[in-house]
Design a protein around this motif. Structure first.
Motif, short mmCIF file in Angstrom:
data_model
loop_
_atom_site.label_atom_id
_atom_site.label_comp_id
_atom_site.label_asym_id
_atom_site.label_seq_id
_atom_site.Cartn_x
_atom_site.Cartn_y
_atom_site.Cartn_z
N TYR A 1 0.83 -1.21 0.00
CA TYR A 1 0.00 0.00 0.00
C TYR A 1 0.87 1.27 0.00
CZ TYR A 1 -3.03 3.72 1.70
OH TYR A 1 -3.69 4.91 1.84
N ILE A 2 1.87 1.30 0.87
CA ILE A 2 2.77 2.47 0.94
C ILE A 2 3.51 2.66 -0.38
CG2 ILE A 2 4.78 3.45 2.08
CD1 ILE A 2 2.28 3.56 3.76
N ALA A 3 3.98 1.56 -0.97
CA ALA A 3 4.70 1.65 -2.24
C ALA A 3 3.80 2.16 -3.35
CB ALA A 3 5.28 0.28 -2.61
N ALA A 4 2.54 1.67 -3.38
CA ALA A 4 1.60 2.12 -4.41
C ALA A 4 1.26 3.59 -4.22
CB ALA A 4 0.33 1.28 -4.36
N ALA A 5 1.05 4.00 -2.96
CA ALA A 5 0.74 5.41 -2.68
C ALA A 5 1.90 6.31 -3.09
CB ALA A 5 0.41 5.59 -1.20
N MET A 6 3.14 5.88 -2.80
CA MET A 6 4.31 6.67 -3.18
C MET A 6 4.44 6.74 -4.70
SD MET A 6 5.80 7.95 -0.58
CE MET A 6 7.36 8.38 -1.34
N VAL B 1 4.47 10.30 -6.45
CA VAL B 1 5.70 10.79 -7.10
C VAL B 1 5.58 10.76 -8.62
CG1 VAL B 1 8.16 10.37 -7.41
CG2 VAL B 1 7.13 10.13 -5.14
N VAL B 2 5.13 9.63 -9.18
CA VAL B 2 5.15 9.45 -10.63
C VAL B 2 3.95 10.14 -11.29
CG1 VAL B 2 5.11 7.78 -12.51
CG2 VAL B 2 6.43 7.30 -10.45
N LEU B 3 2.74 9.82 -10.83
CA LEU B 3 1.55 10.32 -11.50
C LEU B 3 1.25 11.79 -11.21
CD1 LEU B 3 -0.89 7.28 -11.14
CD2 LEU B 3 0.72 7.81 -12.98
N LEU B 4 1.57 12.24 -10.00
CA LEU B 4 1.21 13.60 -9.61
C LEU B 4 2.36 14.59 -9.69
CD1 LEU B 4 -1.08 12.88 -6.52
CD2 LEU B 4 -1.72 13.19 -8.91
N ILE B 5 3.59 14.11 -9.82
CA ILE B 5 4.73 15.02 -9.87
C ILE B 5 5.53 14.84 -11.16
CG2 ILE B 5 6.88 15.70 -8.76
CD1 ILE B 5 5.69 14.90 -6.10
N VAL B 6 6.05 13.64 -11.38
CA VAL B 6 6.98 13.43 -12.50
C VAL B 6 6.28 13.61 -13.85
CG1 VAL B 6 8.50 11.77 -13.63
CG2 VAL B 6 8.45 11.92 -11.12
N LEU B 7 5.18 12.91 -14.07
CA LEU B 7 4.51 12.98 -15.37
C LEU B 7 4.00 14.38 -15.69
CD1 LEU B 7 2.60 9.56 -15.53
CD2 LEU B 7 4.78 10.20 -16.56
N PRO B 8 3.35 15.10 -14.76
CA PRO B 8 2.96 16.48 -15.08
C PRO B 8 4.15 17.38 -15.41
CG PRO B 8 1.73 15.69 -13.18
CD PRO B 8 2.78 14.67 -13.46
N GLN B 9 5.27 17.19 -14.71
CA GLN B 9 6.44 18.00 -15.00
C GLN B 9 6.99 17.68 -16.39
OE1 GLN B 9 7.56 20.50 -13.30
NE2 GLN B 9 6.17 20.21 -11.58
#
Length: 308
Positions: free
Chosen positions: A23-28, A32-40
């Motif tokens: 769960y923690i890994a999926a949330a991270m 990180v990836v969907l809400l930060i990296v990809l939009p950037q």
């Protein structure tokens, strides 16, 4: 690096179980990836595009170009864009000033919370820090405008007590803006410092005092080295959020105090030029990250120390 992550994950699974670890890994991953990296990545990709109509996106006219970045450096006439560069520098200087104000205000409060306040006093201090943030940031900004306005509380009290002959324009002087920004991010400075200082053994402080060290020397030689990672963490957060602030500069900024984020907003919304806005946003992001990394290098704070 990969082996360390793998070992850390195994240790986490052994302590909390596989379900919690997944769960923690999926949330991270989502964070990180969907809400930060990809939009950037999308923003950076857009910044290298030309400003074409929606119907032409993906067509032959929708190619990559450096014109958006060249416009920031050279300006519309090609002879230098001193206006936008000056606004960027002014925004960074203001962000540094707000960060320093928060450090000066929050360090003693965090130290008191960690080593002086106990019981009811500590709980009341935490409640007093948190309760004002139940109010929306926009409403707090307007409250600061009322307090610092020409007919606001400070000017009215100052004139009534004879301390001021006439109203002072706190808005044009950016006093209201700096105060609002410093207040808005104060918790983000206090708790990282508190988290670092709390780990300090009180016996070290007592031993230094028994050996004749004064208060300033105790803090400089014992407390600050321990608090430095927390200060660096809080300063990074406050600096980045201040440089990227939009609501407070819009509400509290004086007529000659244009924030770089306002330029980004104007390119996106007023001009409808998303590639130019994305380029300006990328310039702000890269400049802020570079400045933070440079300051960490100057003050010898490794990135790993912030995450402790």
């Amino acid at each position: 690096m990969i082996e360390a992550v793998r070992n850390g994950f195994r240790a986490f699974v052994g302590r909390y179980g596989l379900a919690v670890a997944v769960y923690i890994a999926a949330a991270m991953f989502v964070w990180v990836v969907l809400l930060i990296v990809l939009p950037q990545i999308a923003m950076i990709d857009t910044s290298f595009r030309g400003n074409v109509p929606a119907s032409a996106v993906g067509g032959p006219d929708d190619g990559y170009t450096l014109s958006n970045y060249a416009a920031f450096v050279l300006g519309p006439m090609g002879n230098g864009n001193l206006f936008d560069v000056t606004i960027l520098i002014r925004t960074l200087v203001a962000a540094v000033a707000v960060t320093l104000i928060d450090i000066a205000l929050c360090y003693p409060v965090a130290y008191m919370l960690a080593h002086s306040a106990t019981g009811v006093t500590a709980r009341l201090m935490v409640l007093g820090l948190i309760a004002p943030f139940w109010i929306n940031e926009i409403l707090r900004a307007f409250a600061f405008r009322i307090i610092f306005g020409s007919t606001g509380l400070i000017n009215e009290v100052g004139q009534a007590t004879g301390l001021m002959d006439r109203p002072f324009d706190f808005i044009s002087a950016d006093v209201a803006l700096y105060s609002s920004l410093a207040y808005s991010y104060i918790l983000l400075m206090i708790f990282p410092i508190y988290n670092a200082v709390e780990a300090l053994d009180k016996n070290q402080i007592e031993a230094a005092r028994d050996m004749g060290a004064g208060t300033l020397r105790v803090h400089w030689r014992i407390v600050l080295p321990v608090a430095k990672p927390g200060i660096a963490s809080g300063a990074t957060i406050v600096f980045m959020l201040t440089a990227g602030a939009l609501a407070a500069p819009q509400i509290l900024g004086g007529p000659s105090s244009l924030w770089f984020t306002q330029l980004v907003y104007q390119w996106f919304n007023d001009a409808g030029n998303w590639p130019r806005g994305a380029a300006y946003a990328t310039i702000l992001l890269v400049t802020c990250i570079t400045f933070v990394l440079l300051m960490m290098k100057v003050f010898r704070v490794p990135i790993g120390a912030i995450g402790r």
